[in-house]
Design a protein around this motif. Structure first.
Motif, PDB file in Angstrom:
ATOM      1  N   ALA A 472       0.829  -1.202   0.000  1.00 15.35           N
ATOM      2  CA  ALA A 472       0.000   0.000   0.000  1.00 15.35           C
ATOM      3  C   ALA A 472       0.864   1.253   0.000  1.00 15.35           C
ATOM      4  CB  ALA A 472      -0.938  -0.017   1.205  1.00 15.35           C
ATOM      5  N   MET A 473       1.981   1.201   0.733  1.00 17.34           N
ATOM      6  CA  MET A 473       2.858   2.366   0.794  1.00 17.34           C
ATOM      7  C   MET A 473       3.519   2.615  -0.558  1.00 17.34           C
ATOM      8  SD  MET A 473       6.041   3.845   1.272  1.00 17.34           S
ATOM      9  CE  MET A 473       6.556   5.393   2.010  1.00 17.34           C
ATOM     10  N   GLN A 474       3.927   1.539  -1.240  1.00 12.65           N
ATOM     11  CA  GLN A 474       4.533   1.702  -2.554  1.00 12.65           C
ATOM     12  C   GLN A 474       3.553   2.311  -3.542  1.00 12.65           C
ATOM     13  OE1 GLN A 474       5.809  -2.354  -3.160  1.00 12.65           O
ATOM     14  NE2 GLN A 474       7.915  -1.917  -2.545  1.00 12.65           N
ATOM     15  N   LYS A 475       2.294   1.859  -3.513  1.00 13.05           N
ATOM     16  CA  LYS A 475       1.288   2.408  -4.412  1.00 13.05           C
ATOM     17  C   LYS A 475       1.016   3.881  -4.105  1.00 13.05           C
ATOM     18  CE  LYS A 475      -2.295   0.285  -5.869  1.00 13.05           C
ATOM     19  NZ  LYS A 475      -3.575  -0.448  -6.028  1.00 13.05           N
ATOM     20  N   GLU A 476       0.939   4.193  -2.823  1.00 13.82           N
ATOM     21  CA  GLU A 476       0.674   5.586  -2.467  1.00 13.82           C
ATOM     22  C   GLU A 476       1.824   6.484  -2.891  1.00 13.82           C
ATOM     23  OE1 GLU A 476      -0.343   8.528   1.315  1.00 13.82           O
ATOM     24  OE2 GLU A 476      -0.052   6.369   1.651  1.00 13.82           O
ATOM     25  N   ALA A 477       3.063   6.043  -2.616  1.00 12.41           N
ATOM     26  CA  ALA A 477       4.220   6.857  -2.984  1.00 12.41           C
ATOM     27  C   ALA A 477       4.292   7.037  -4.502  1.00 12.41           C
ATOM     28  CB  ALA A 477       5.503   6.213  -2.457  1.00 12.41           C
ATOM     29  N   PHE A 478       4.064   5.947  -5.244  1.00 15.05           N
ATOM     30  CA  PHE A 478       4.095   6.036  -6.703  1.00 15.05           C
ATOM     31  C   PHE A 478       3.030   7.004  -7.204  1.00 15.05           C
ATOM     32  CE2 PHE A 478       2.789   4.911 -10.958  1.00 15.05           C
ATOM     33  CZ  PHE A 478       3.979   4.657 -11.622  1.00 15.05           C
ATOM     34  N   THR A 479       1.827   6.878  -6.671  1.00 16.58           N
ATOM     35  CA  THR A 479       0.734   7.736  -7.133  1.00 16.58           C
ATOM     36  C   THR A 479       1.023   9.197  -6.828  1.00 16.58           C
ATOM     37  OG1 THR A 479      -0.810   5.913  -6.756  1.00 16.58           O
ATOM     38  CG2 THR A 479      -1.759   8.106  -7.038  1.00 16.58           C
ATOM     39  N   ARG A 480       1.597   9.472  -5.678  1.00 24.58           N
ATOM     40  CA  ARG A 480       1.912  10.855  -5.333  1.00 24.58           C
ATOM     41  C   ARG A 480       3.040  11.401  -6.202  1.00 24.58           C
ATOM     42  NH1 ARG A 480      -0.603  12.857  -0.873  1.00 24.58           N
ATOM     43  NH2 ARG A 480      -1.910  11.343   0.260  1.00 24.58           N
ATOM     44  N   ILE A 553      10.592  16.328 -16.814  1.00 23.71           N
ATOM     45  CA  ILE A 553       9.821  16.516 -15.581  1.00 23.71           C
ATOM     46  C   ILE A 553       9.952  15.206 -14.820  1.00 23.71           C
ATOM     47  CG2 ILE A 553       7.543  16.968 -14.593  1.00 23.71           C
ATOM     48  CD1 ILE A 553       6.846  18.425 -17.228  1.00 23.71           C
ATOM     49  N   GLU A 554      10.635  15.201 -13.678  1.00 26.54           N
ATOM     50  CA  GLU A 554      11.005  13.933 -13.059  1.00 26.54           C
ATOM     51  C   GLU A 554      11.009  13.944 -11.527  1.00 26.54           C
ATOM     52  OE1 GLU A 554      15.197  12.862 -13.651  1.00 26.54           O
ATOM     53  OE2 GLU A 554      15.344  14.580 -14.993  1.00 26.54           O
ATOM     54  N   PRO A 555       9.833  14.039 -10.906  1.00 24.50           N
ATOM     55  CA  PRO A 555       9.774  13.864  -9.450  1.00 24.50           C
ATOM     56  C   PRO A 555      10.047  12.405  -9.078  1.00 24.50           C
ATOM     57  CG  PRO A 555       7.573  13.996 -10.351  1.00 24.50           C
ATOM     58  CD  PRO A 555       8.512  14.288 -11.496  1.00 24.50           C
ATOM     59  N   GLY A 556      10.321  12.159  -7.821  1.00 26.35           N
ATOM     60  CA  GLY A 556      10.606  10.797  -7.372  1.00 26.35           C
ATOM     61  C   GLY A 556      10.436  10.643  -5.882  1.00 26.35           C
ATOM     62  N   TYR A 557      10.695   9.443  -5.417  1.00 27.45           N
ATOM     63  CA  TYR A 557      10.739   9.160  -3.981  1.00 27.45           C
ATOM     64  C   TYR A 557      11.615   7.926  -3.782  1.00 27.45           C
ATOM     65  CZ  TYR A 557       9.759   7.453   0.648  1.00 27.45           C
ATOM     66  OH  TYR A 557       9.929   6.988   1.927  1.00 27.45           O
ATOM     67  N   TYR A 558      12.425   7.933  -2.709  1.00 26.89           N
ATOM     68  CA  TYR A 558      13.392   6.863  -2.471  1.00 26.89           C
ATOM     69  C   TYR A 558      13.364   6.466  -0.997  1.00 26.89           C
ATOM     70  CZ  TYR A 558      14.613   8.975  -6.850  1.00 26.89           C
ATOM     71  OH  TYR A 558      14.506   9.503  -8.115  1.00 26.89           O
ATOM     72  N   LYS A 559      12.979   5.226  -0.747  1.00 26.92           N
ATOM     73  CA  LYS A 559      12.955   4.692   0.617  1.00 26.92           C
ATOM     74  C   LYS A 559      14.227   3.882   0.813  1.00 26.92           C
ATOM     75  CE  LYS A 559      10.120   2.024   3.882  1.00 26.92           C
ATOM     76  NZ  LYS A 559      10.220   3.076   4.919  1.00 26.92           N
ATOM     77  N   GLU A 560      15.094   4.362   1.682  1.00 25.95           N
ATOM     78  CA  GLU A 560      16.428   3.792   1.845  1.00 25.95           C
ATOM     79  C   GLU A 560      16.373   2.290   2.107  1.00 25.95           C
ATOM     80  OE1 GLU A 560      20.508   4.603   4.461  1.00 25.95           O
ATOM     81  OE2 GLU A 560      18.696   5.773   4.823  1.00 25.95           O
ATOM     82  N   ASN A 561      17.240   1.565   1.387  1.00 24.94           N
ATOM     83  CA  ASN A 561      17.376   0.113   1.526  1.00 24.94           C
ATOM     84  C   ASN A 561      16.095  -0.644   1.199  1.00 24.94           C
ATOM     85  OD1 ASN A 561      20.063   0.334   2.322  1.00 24.94           O
ATOM     86  ND2 ASN A 561      19.528   0.474   4.488  1.00 24.94           N
ATOM     87  N   ASN A 562      15.191  -0.034   0.457  1.00 31.79           N
ATOM     88  CA  ASN A 562      13.911  -0.691   0.196  1.00 31.79           C
ATOM     89  C   ASN A 562      13.504  -0.568  -1.272  1.00 31.79           C
ATOM     90  OD1 ASN A 562      11.178  -1.553   0.222  1.00 31.79           O
ATOM     91  ND2 ASN A 562      11.031  -1.058   2.389  1.00 31.79           N
ATOM     92  N   PHE A 563      13.213   0.636  -1.735  1.00 38.49           N
ATOM     93  CA  PHE A 563      12.796   0.813  -3.123  1.00 38.49           C
ATOM     94  C   PHE A 563      12.995   2.257  -3.541  1.00 38.49           C
ATOM     95  CE2 PHE A 563       8.947   1.616  -0.624  1.00 38.49           C
ATOM     96  CZ  PHE A 563       8.463   2.797  -1.181  1.00 38.49           C
TER      97      PHE A 563
END
Length: 675
Positions: A472-480, A553-563
């Motif tokens: 669920a967290m991956q989907k939320e982060a991707f969608t945001r 145009i390239e926003p992102g999000y990075y969860k350390e040691n995860n994805f």
């Protein structure tokens, strides 16, 4: 691709399940200088003889320290192997860093992206300093160099700003910088130093229709004449400036179709400083090199640029215009007295090149259509291959570039492909190596950031996918992240708005839940030029947006040691049709690869955002579908139809607000805009 790249060796997750290398072998790859004798991995380079010889040259030059930057004489982002002086002296091959040598010490400054890599590649002659600021280097120099000592540097490798910052940091310490003719590392690096390949000819960009170079020259001269400071000459130092002005290309720099050159453009002469033996007779005729008129290119030796500039400024009544971002200190310091110098952050060539004409826009769009075919082939192949458990980050990287190589007018990749799974993708600039390569699995997210050089354009695209069941967290982060991409892409703004004033649109949906990303939000892209084409983008030193500019145009999000997640598209600035206003602009996305449906939570999208997404998918079908059919790629065509099915607006939410955000951002843009 991100504007500042990270090397692949910074991998803190080598013991992660699924990694090809284990924890024990990972630990053994780093040096340990505290042991007696020290432990050095096989990847470490013995620099003792190099340092000894360099110090002998330092002694004869009467300097107490020598600074070695990781750049070339054109302050390029990418450098040729023959310019990798820092790497030669230290063994460290990262793309960012500064080395300093004294009679008894040697130190390397680099940031956290490269610390592990430096420990693998440097021997114990070198200290690793975990900072990158000039202030930190200066403080170290003050502690190591005696009062009255001189610190040598090659002025061709210092920007004007770099020299000024060192001077300011050292001015009260009774130590001084010494600008030195001839690079001391080059005097050590003789037999092994790579040369320009003998078959590396400068050439015309085949089949790319551009404005004739004579038209470009007159266009720039018109800007010189209109300038109130009345410059009589323009000095071009960045490699893409001369390549653009004269419609020529080369292959001196990896991934970039550039050649070593400078140009001094006056109101009635053109001096091209280049390795003249690499010019064919056809090019000499093309450049009108046999005459001496205002539209005749006078060829000069590349190494004579300093003497040529000195000769020009020695004349009365002349004034040279430079762009300070890409003019090295060696050229700057000979333009004396001050009234013979005029400066701006960027030359008029760079600001003019940033706006594509109708033909350049059309062919750059065409290149993105063909490039999308290659990326879709990769994603479709991985959907089938990954569940079998046989593919890796490296194989995916090779496959996408193989697919590109089959597309019309492809000239190779535009940068080193970022192919990252699971925790590797949390390293925003990671690219796989044999040591860090991981298998791809259905249990992890995968990020691929890649691009191609085509005779009609340069491409850059990032997609993040999951072949199993995302959390669920991956989907939320991707969608945001997707919301950030959409909100920038759909925003309407007055012509002349700076990207930095709308950059928050890419972050707002992440900020709402306490997430963020630590890299830039976009950069300019060229027509068979650099994948990072300054000065367009969303940073504070970028120029205002105008119709005809292309940007990523390239926003992102990075969860350390995860994805890691990044969604990158290239868009062109186009007119916006508003109810009342005129001279308003918006973005038109030219990247044509759909986003991973299983990672999109439509409940986080507003109806306006869903409408934008569906309209974009209609465009993808309309433009890409015929190209897939033309190439006989019927399976890929069916894949495209499945992945561009419209999303239902039912159930979409305004929880990630768009309308109020746009109004607030536009207000900020108008208030703080500087045109």
């Amino acid at each position: 691709m991100l504007a500042y790249r990270w090397m692949t060796a910074v991998l803190l997750v080598a013991a992660t399940p699924g990694n090809i290398r284990g924890a024990a072998s990972f630990q053994a790859t780093e040096r340990n200088c505290s042991l007696s004798p020290p432990y050095l991995p096989s990847t470490a380079v013995n620099t003792s003889l190099r340092l000894q010889e360099l110090r002998e040259h330092m002694l004869s030059s009467n300097i107490s320290a020598y600074i070695i930057p990781a750049t070339d004489a054109h302050l390029s982002e990418y450098i040729a192997p023959r310019d990798a002086r820092m790497a030669f002296m230290t063994g460290f091959t990262g793309s960012a860093g500064t080395a300093v040598v004294t009679p008894i010490k040697a130190a390397l400054w680099t940031d956290s992206r490269y610390w592990v890599q430096a420990q693998r590649q440097m021997d114990c002659n070198w200290e690793l300093q975990k900072d990158v600021s000039i202030r930190s280097i200066s403080e170290w120099l003050i502690s190591e160099v005696p009062h009255g000592g001189q610190i040598g540097f090659d002025p061709f490798l210092f920007s004007i700003k770099t020299q000024e910052e060192y001077s300011m940091s050292l001015e009260l310490s009774n130590r001084s910088l010494k600008s030195m003719p001839g690079n001391l590392v080059d005097q050590v690096w003789k037999e092994e130093r790579p040369s320009i390949p003998p078959d590396s000819l400068i050439r015309l960009p085949d089949r790319v229709i551009q404005r004739p170079w004579q038209m470009k020259v007159e266009q720039i001269r018109s800007q010189m004449k209109e300038n109130p400071y009345e410059p009589t000459a323009l000095l071009l130092s960045a490699l893409d400036e001369t390549a653009w002005l004269l419609n020529m290309r080369g292959n001196d720099i990896p991934y970039n179709p550039f050649f070593y050159s400078y140009t001094l453009l006056t109101l009635d002469e053109i001096w091209l400083f280049v390795h003249t033996h690499r010019l064919t007779e056809e090019l000499r005729v093309y450049l009108n090199a046999s005459c001496s008129g205002s539209l005749c290119v006078q060829l000069r030796s590349y190494d004579s640029v300093l003497d040529g500039l000195k000769k020009y400024v020695s004349q009365p009544g002349v004034k040279v215009w430079i762009g300070t971002e890409y003019t090295n200190y060696a050229l700057y310091e000979v333009i004396k007295p001050e009234d013979k110098l005029m400066s701006s952050s960027y030359s008029p060539v760079l600001t003019t090149k940033a706006v594509k004409d109708d033909t350049e826009q059309r062919i750059l769009r065409d290149a993105h259509v063909r490039d999308a075919v290659a990326v879709i082939q990769l994603l479709m192949w991985l959907e089938k291959a990954v569940p079998a458990g046989n593919e890796t980050e490296l194989s995916a990287s090779h496959y996408v570039n193989h697919c590109r190589s089959k597309q019309k007018d492809n000239m190779g990749p535009s940068f080193e492909t970022i192919s990252a799974s699971g925790p590797n993708a949390a390293l925003a600039h990671y690219s796989p190596t044999e040591e860090t390569n991981r298998k791809l699995t259905v249990d992890e997210m995968y990020l691929v950031d890649s691009g191609g050089q085509y005779l009609d354009g340069t491409t850059d695209i990032t997609r993040t996918v999951h072949w199993g069941t995302p959390t669920a967290m991956q989907k939320e982060a991707f969608t945001r992240v997707l919301v950030g991409n959409i909100e920038i892409s759909r925003t309407i703004f007055p012509s002349g708005t700076r990207g930095v004033n709308m950059e928050m649109l890419g972050r707002r949906a992440l900020w709402e839940v306490g997430l963020n990303y630590g890299h830039g939000t976009g950069h300019g892209v060229g027509n068979y030029f650099g994948v990072h084409e300054w000065p367009v983008g969303f940073q504070g030193n970028n120029i205002p947006f105008r119709e005809g500019m292309f940007t990523s145009i390239e926003p992102g999000y990075y969860k350390e040691n995860n994805f890691g997640i990044r969604i990158e598209d290239v868009a062109v600035v186009v007119p916006a049709h508003t109810k009342y206003g005129h001279n308003y602009l918006t973005f038109d996305t030219v990247s044509l690869v759909p986003y991973d449906r299983k990672l999109i939570d439509t409940s986080l999208l507003s109806s306006v955002q869903v409408q934008w997404l569906n309209k974009h998918y209609e465009t993808i079908r309309r433009l890409l579908g015929p190209e897939l059919d033309r190439q006989g790629l019927h399976e890929e065509s069916q894949w495209l139809l499945r992945h561009t099915e419209p999303f239902s607006e039912y159930g979409s939410s305004s929880s990630v607000c768009s309308s109020s955000l746009t109004l607030v951002t536009l207000a900020v843009a108008v208030i703080f805009n500087v045109v």
